[in-house]
Design an enzyme around this catalytic site. Sequence first.
Site, mmCIF file in Angstrom:
data_model
loop_
_atom_site.group_PDB
_atom_site.id
_atom_site.type_symbol
_atom_site.label_atom_id
_atom_site.label_comp_id
_atom_site.label_asym_id
_atom_site.label_seq_id
_atom_site.Cartn_x
_atom_site.Cartn_y
_atom_site.Cartn_z
ATOM 1 N N GLU A 27 -15.274 37.951 28.315
ATOM 2 C CA GLU A 27 -14.854 36.941 29.304
ATOM 3 C C GLU A 27 -13.378 37.098 29.661
ATOM 4 O OE1 GLU A 27 -13.563 33.080 28.271
ATOM 5 O OE2 GLU A 27 -14.400 33.170 26.255
ATOM 6 N N LYS A 161 -14.186 25.288 18.005
ATOM 7 C CA LYS A 161 -12.942 24.740 17.460
ATOM 8 C C LYS A 161 -13.083 23.301 17.012
ATOM 9 C CE LYS A 161 -9.096 27.126 19.373
ATOM 10 N NZ LYS A 161 -9.674 27.887 20.487
HETATM 11 N N1 PSU Z 1 -12.543 27.942 23.194
HETATM 12 C C1 PSU Z 1 -11.647 28.773 22.642
HETATM 13 N N2 PSU Z 1 -10.962 29.653 23.447
HETATM 14 C C2 PSU Z 1 -11.209 29.728 24.779
HETATM 15 C C3 PSU Z 1 -12.196 28.848 25.334
HETATM 16 C C4 PSU Z 1 -12.831 27.993 24.510
HETATM 17 O O1 PSU Z 1 -11.430 28.725 21.446
HETATM 18 O O2 PSU Z 1 -10.573 30.532 25.479
HETATM 19 C C5 PSU Z 1 -12.519 28.944 26.800
HETATM 20 C C6 PSU Z 1 -13.826 29.720 26.998
HETATM 21 O O3 PSU Z 1 -13.729 30.467 28.194
HETATM 22 C C7 PSU Z 1 -14.855 28.617 27.163
HETATM 23 C C8 PSU Z 1 -14.049 27.591 27.904
HETATM 24 O O4 PSU Z 1 -16.011 29.014 27.859
HETATM 25 O O5 PSU Z 1 -12.762 27.638 27.320
HETATM 26 C C9 PSU Z 1 -14.653 26.214 27.799
HETATM 27 O O6 PSU Z 1 -14.007 25.354 28.663
HETATM 28 P P1 PSU Z 1 -14.565 23.863 28.897
HETATM 29 O O7 PSU Z 1 -14.354 23.171 27.585
HETATM 30 O O8 PSU Z 1 -13.707 23.322 30.000
HETATM 31 O O9 PSU Z 1 -15.988 24.014 29.271
#
Ligand code: PSU
Length: 306
Positions: A27, A161
């Site tokens: 990604e 996390k």
């Molecule tokens: N969690 C991490 N590092 C990241 C992300 C999540 O530890 O870089 C990024 C990933 O791309 C994940 C996105 O798909 O954040 C999720 O965002 P949201 O919570 O807005 O859906």
Amino acid sequence: MDFRSYLDIKPEVLEALKNGQPVVALESTILSHGMPYPENLGFAAQVEETVRSEGAVPATMALIGGKVKIGLSKEDLSIMCRGGVVGKVSRRDFASYLATGRTGATTVASTMMCAKLVGIKVFATGGIGGVHRKGEVTMDVSADLTELGNTPVCVVCAGAKQILDIGRTLEYLETMGVPVIGYKTKNFPAFYCPNSGYKVDYEAKDPADVARIIKVSSDLGLKGGMLVGNPVPPEYAMDFDYMEGIIDKAMIDAEAAGVRGKEITPFLLAKIVELTGGESLATNIQLALNNARVASKIAVELAKME
Ligand code: PSU
Ligand code: MN
């Protein structure tokens, strides 16, 4: 118009796909919104190198100039890492970014969409999005989870996390019918820490074990994806209680700054790096490299079976 006219596939990736060689999706939101510059640029090169050293081909995804880029050039990677005008694209943003030609970094959800378009079945990331703390009130549930329920891609991650409600995240995945597999562990990992305190449904003993599950799922045409939890290597793990304190602080700051919606995850990630004096960044890089290693091994085994 045929969907293929929206694709811009890097020659190396196209060749591998044609020949049935192992390919691993990566990604770009982890680069643009998950890590600071220039550390992200070093990581971008290292993670692709890790995939290659395991005998697979890396395909980092992004939306650039109205095209779905499957595999990025050095210049593209540099654009994603420098940030600035680069947006964060989840499923809901996908079509509008392509229609307007905006530059967008792909999250877990949208990277899965890109992978599915070209038939890539294995994807390595750092951590997935999930149900946020107080999600039962705010309804902030990452679109990564619904995507996992609908799109047949195996996502290798280091868990979720502690900024998230890990228990509710796992409940949601169960509802969506997503298998959660521990890689050589019975514990679901918590990103910086190897153990979240929650168990997985199934422990895979080796990469072939995971590849067999992907193959069966694919043979049956099951519509959803699956999640592999690969714990951070012990030498890079951080203390759970220490991180709990850091995250509490970061969340208070987010609330005070009025951060909402798609900005919350990037805000918390940056805050945590700041509050740990950069220690969390080193851990983040190492766990993501470790996920790329395991995802590549799985892709190599899967290619043999197919
Ligand atoms: N969690 C991490 N590092 C990241 C992300 C999540 O530890 O870089 C990024 C990933 O791309 C994940 C996105 O798909 O954040 C999720 O965002 P949201 O919570 O807005 O859906
Ligand atoms: Mn959200």
